[in-house]
Design a protein around this motif. Structure first.
Motif, short mmCIF file in Angstrom:
data_model
loop_
_atom_site.label_atom_id
_atom_site.label_comp_id
_atom_site.label_asym_id
_atom_site.label_seq_id
_atom_site.Cartn_x
_atom_site.Cartn_y
_atom_site.Cartn_z
N THR A 121 0.76 -1.21 -0.14
CA THR A 121 -0.02 -0.03 0.05
C THR A 121 0.91 1.13 0.11
O THR A 121 2.22 0.96 -0.08
CB THR A 121 -0.93 -0.06 1.21
OG1 THR A 121 -0.07 -0.03 2.41
CG2 THR A 121 -1.83 -1.32 1.32
N ALA A 122 0.11 2.48 -0.03
CA ALA A 122 1.14 3.59 0.33
C ALA A 122 1.86 3.69 1.47
O ALA A 122 2.99 4.23 1.46
CB ALA A 122 0.09 5.05 -0.03
N ALA A 123 1.17 3.07 2.56
CA ALA A 123 2.02 3.20 3.71
C ALA A 123 3.52 2.48 3.48
O ALA A 123 4.48 2.74 4.02
CB ALA A 123 1.22 2.59 4.74
N HIS A 124 3.27 1.12 2.83
CA HIS A 124 4.70 0.41 2.66
C HIS A 124 5.44 1.36 1.66
O HIS A 124 6.89 1.20 2.24
CB HIS A 124 4.23 -1.08 1.79
CG HIS A 124 3.53 -1.87 2.64
ND1 HIS A 124 2.08 -1.74 2.62
CD2 HIS A 124 3.88 -2.86 3.71
CE1 HIS A 124 1.58 -2.68 3.27
NE2 HIS A 124 2.74 -3.44 4.07
N VAL A 125 5.25 1.84 0.79
CA VAL A 125 5.92 2.71 -0.06
C VAL A 125 6.39 4.01 0.76
O VAL A 125 7.61 4.17 0.76
CB VAL A 125 5.03 3.21 -1.05
CG1 VAL A 125 6.01 4.24 -1.93
CG2 VAL A 125 4.91 2.29 -2.07
N ALA A 126 6.02 4.48 1.59
CA ALA A 126 6.14 5.59 2.63
C ALA A 126 7.32 5.13 3.48
O ALA A 126 8.48 5.67 3.85
CB ALA A 126 5.28 6.07 3.34
N ALA A 127 7.13 3.73 4.10
CA ALA A 127 8.26 3.33 4.80
C ALA A 127 9.55 3.03 4.10
O ALA A 127 10.50 3.23 4.76
CB ALA A 127 7.74 2.03 5.66
N ARG A 128 9.50 2.45 2.96
CA ARG A 128 10.54 2.24 2.26
C ARG A 128 11.15 3.69 1.85
O ARG A 128 12.24 3.88 2.05
CB ARG A 128 10.27 1.76 0.85
CG ARG A 128 11.41 1.60 -0.05
CD ARG A 128 10.98 1.34 -1.64
NE ARG A 128 10.39 2.58 -2.09
CZ ARG A 128 9.81 2.69 -3.30
NH1 ARG A 128 9.59 1.56 -4.10
NH2 ARG A 128 9.27 3.97 -3.63
#
Length: 266
Positions: A191-198
């Motif tokens: 999700t966008a949250a996974h991308v934000a963590a990366r």
């Protein structure tokens, strides 16, 4: 040997002592189905502020304290150490958790337990779930990231219905030398949250492999992780984070990882 929090000891001392007691190849047996059910009922009782008699019968102790680093109160549910019932421990906040921090291989994935505690300190309201045995204990039966018959797994299920999960792992530098970290959704869809963590990790100078591009991250994407698969089934957020030795063993590296996750996930 039961392990409540010793008088005047803090969470750092408690965690260090339990890690020292974990031995590769030690005795361990998975909980029976009835024991898993009792563990779930007991944890739900603790979360509700009710008595948890079923936990005592399983060898757990329940104690409370004030974290020496943050000044925040907590409740500790702790297992027996160095017995076949070394099933895990969880540090709970007051009120509903905001984040579930999971450490499935606290001794074999070096410094992931310390990283978990540092992230617990950084995120108010977080819960810290730590496996009770070395992953090779019981002939490998204690590898809780890949077994559903563990107290760690059923407790992650209870907590994961209340808050997003992040699970911390470590890999050998030679396994993926071009990267410092792997972020993935494990059994779910990024999700966008996974991308934000990366992106938050990359912004701090880490070389990050995006695990949602399967086959590109040295088979470190966590696709067989049973907690991640369960979270995907529930539709709840789960971040699988693999780290090379540097970000785990260097204090400055851990601090940077903690800051990145605390600001970006979920």
């Amino acid at each position: 040997m039961a392990t409540g929090l010793p008088a005047r000891a803090g969470l750092r001392e408690w965690l260090s002592a339990r890690l020292t007691a974990m031995r590769a190849g030690a005795a361990y047996r998975p909980p029976l189905p009835a024991e898993l059910d009792a563990g779930v009922l007991g944890l739900e009782a603790v979360l509700a502020g009710a008595p948890a008699d079923s936990l005592a019968a399983l060898g757990f102790t329940v104690s409370s304290g004030v974290d020496e680093t943050t000044g925040r109160p907590y409740t500790l549910v702790a297992d027996e150490v160095d017995t076949e019932r070394a099933w895990g421990a969880v540090v709970l906040p007051t009120g509903r958790p905001t984040l579930v921090i999971e450490v499935p291989h606290p001794r074999s994935d070096r410094r992931t337990a310390r990283l978990g505690l540092e992230l617990f300190h950084a995120v108010p309201g977080s819960a810290l779930l730590v496996a009770g045995a070395h992953r090779t204990a019981g002939g490998g039966a204690a590898d809780v990231a890949h077994r559903t018959d563990s107290m760690f797994h059923v407790w992650a299920g209870v907590l994961g219905t209340r808050a997003p999960e992040v699970q911390l792992h470590g890999y050998a530098a030679a396994s993926l030398p071009a990267f410092d970290a792997v972020t993935s959704a494990s059994g779910g869809v990024a999700t966008a949250a996974h991308v934000a963590a990366r992106d938050a990790l990359a912004a701090r100078g880490f070389r990050v492999c995006a695990g949602w591009w399967l086959g590109t991250c040295g088979r470190l994407e966590g696709t067989t992780n049973v907690q991640g698969i369960a979270a995907a089934g529930r539709g709840s957020p789960f971040l699988h984070l693999e780290l090379a030795p540097g970000p785990r063993t260097d204090p400055a590296g851990r601090a940077a990882v903690v800051a990145a996750i605390a600001e970006s996930w979920p």
